[in-house]
Design an enzyme around this catalytic site. Structure first.
Site: not given
Length: 261
Positions: A204, A239
């Site tokens: 991210k 995840r």
């Protein structure tokens, strides 16, 4: 949980797994490398992503779920906020509903109760189109915890069983760098709500905000650091895109914690 985006525009792997055969091969590779769940999504939720019509999302994900189910008994998660897509995915062989909207879409909470499968409720402020436009909180940790508690209560009131509910603090979804860091620092407060927690920070943008200039495929180190922090705090699942390296990092962390092999 291994990430499998069958989209042309996801932030990290968009376009790589649109072909059904390639998607199934990628899923099987992640399972071989240690993934416990494959999370299949047909609509990008990256900042600024355009909405995808329901019919197109179904066209992308259902054939892949069916084909993967023919190859493995491993758990499959569908990453969608649309009740009709979730229903079709479960009918096609998926086991889990991963919902970035935390069942706020019309008819979602009722559908979750009817399906009776595990459902992951994620915190997101705003929508993918506007969530990163100056997000504001007075106390991000307490506000995220309050939101997740409320959504879990609403789900249970509609008939979703408590032991089917997972929570996700939504790293990167309507949060600044400082918001993300505060949530990771105090992740034990989210875990303390009493539900299993899914944590997703793989590749991210906050990683590049800390390590300026890190491209999307140069964020493995930051992704591993975040995954290790989540495991340390007690998250039930992480995840990730990079399954093999994450499994290795978690194994080493666990061995160090034990002090023996």
């Amino acid at each position: 949980m291994g990430v499998l985006n069958v989209t042309p525009d996801s932030f990290s792997d968009g376009g790589q797994w649109i072909d059904q055969d390639a998607a199934v091969r990628r899923a099987l590779e992640m399972l071989k490398n240690g993934a416990d769940v494959i999370d299949i999504g047909g609509e990008s939720t990256r900042p600024g992503a355009d909405p995808v019509p329901e019919a197109e999302e179904l066209r992308r994900v259902i054939p892949v779920i069916k084909a993967l189910r023919d190859e493995t008994a491993a758990r499959i998660s569908v990453d969608t906020f649309k009740p009709a897509v979730a229903r079709a995915a479960i009918e096609a062989g998926a086991d889990i509903w991963n919902d970035v909207m935390a069942l706020r879409y019309e008819g979602a909470v009722e559908t979750a109760a009817e399906l009776g499968v595990p459902v992951i409720l994620m915190h997101m402020s705003g929508t993918p189109q506007d969530m990163q436009k100056n997000p504001q909180y007075d106390d991000v940790v307490s506000e995220v915890c309050d939101f997740l508690t409320e959504r879990a209560d609403i789900a249970m009131a509609a008939g979703v069983s408590a032991d089917s509910i997972w929570l996700d603090p939504g790293i990167g979804f309507g949060k600044s760098l400082d918001h993300n860091l505060a949530l990771m620092h105090d992740l034990d407060e989210v875990i303390g709500l009493g539900y299993p927690v899914l944590f997703g920070a793989s590749r991210k943008r906050f990683i590049a905000a800390i390590d300026e200039g890190a491209a999307e495929l140069e964020r493995l180190g930051g992704s591993l650091a975040a995954a290790l922090r989540a495991a340390q705090a007690g998250a039930a699942m992480v995840r990730v895109h990079d399954v093999r390296m994450t499994v290795q990092a978690l194994k080493v962390q666990a061995a160090i914690r034990k002090g023996r092999s």
